[in-house]
Design an enzyme around this catalytic site. Sequence first.
Site, PDB file in Angstrom:
ATOM      1  CD  GLU A  81      -0.638  -5.820   5.592  1.00  0.00           C
ATOM      2  OE1 GLU A  81      -1.142  -4.495   5.935  1.00  0.00           O
ATOM      3  OE2 GLU A  81      -0.900  -6.075   4.888  1.00  0.00           O
ATOM      4  CG  HIS A 136      -3.454  -3.887   3.893  1.00  0.00           C
ATOM      5  ND1 HIS A 136      -2.834  -2.949   4.175  1.00  0.00           N
ATOM      6  CD2 HIS A 136      -3.930  -2.657   2.757  1.00  0.00           C
ATOM      7  CE1 HIS A 136      -2.606  -1.473   4.202  1.00  0.00           C
ATOM      8  NE2 HIS A 136      -3.499  -1.530   2.815  1.00  0.00           N
ATOM      9  CB  CYS A 192      -0.931   0.121   1.196  1.00  0.00           C
ATOM     10  SG  CYS A 192      -2.530   1.100   1.264  1.00  0.00           S
TER      11      CYS A 192
END
Length: 224
Positions: free
Chosen positions: A204, A202, A85
Amino acid sequence: MTVAIVQFGGSNCDRDAKRALSHLDIDAELVWHEDGLPADVSGVMLPGGFSYGDYLRAGAIAANSPIVAEVREAAESGVPVLGVCNGAQIGCESGLTPGAFTTNRSARFQCEHVYLRVENADTPWTAVYDEGEVIEVPIAHGEGRFEITEEKYDELDSEGRVLFRYCDEDGTVSDATNPNGSKGNVAGIVGESDTVAVMMPHPERATLPDIGGTDGEGVLYGFA
């Protein structure tokens, strides 16, 4: 040996990244940009957020931080580097990867789950997936539209440097499945070396089973 998660003023996904990596038993530590990379660094993650308030252009100020020069040197020596990002924006702004990320086609911040098709499974970041596999990962950005010249896009495509494309649940890539207007539905690419990657979604946030799916953990295994 540890993965350095570089923090800038305005980073806000750094702790998410650390928790996700720790969940995968990958040693990681938060590193403030003014402190430089640790001597034993084995990987670098540039996390999401709004470094320096996204002034000028998203990632442009952070890209000129002295630690990013260290990140480039580490990348050139083979250390894996992942920008997510805002970290992807920093990666492009600093020249780690080509192209640029700019304002979404909607001109609005978008936070939603999207589907990604694995375009190249022969990289450290995609090795646990199959080519053509579809994974579900969230996005959260206002400037996620990937732009690049037609010539450079064709080069990326022909060299297999596109990691992921936005698609539907069945893997169909179309304008309707492109959440931000990215050229070629591109969601992630690698640099000249496939040990360096940037992506707008994302991973994560799709790693911990207690807060959602785990489709993104394969990307983080690129540090393992």
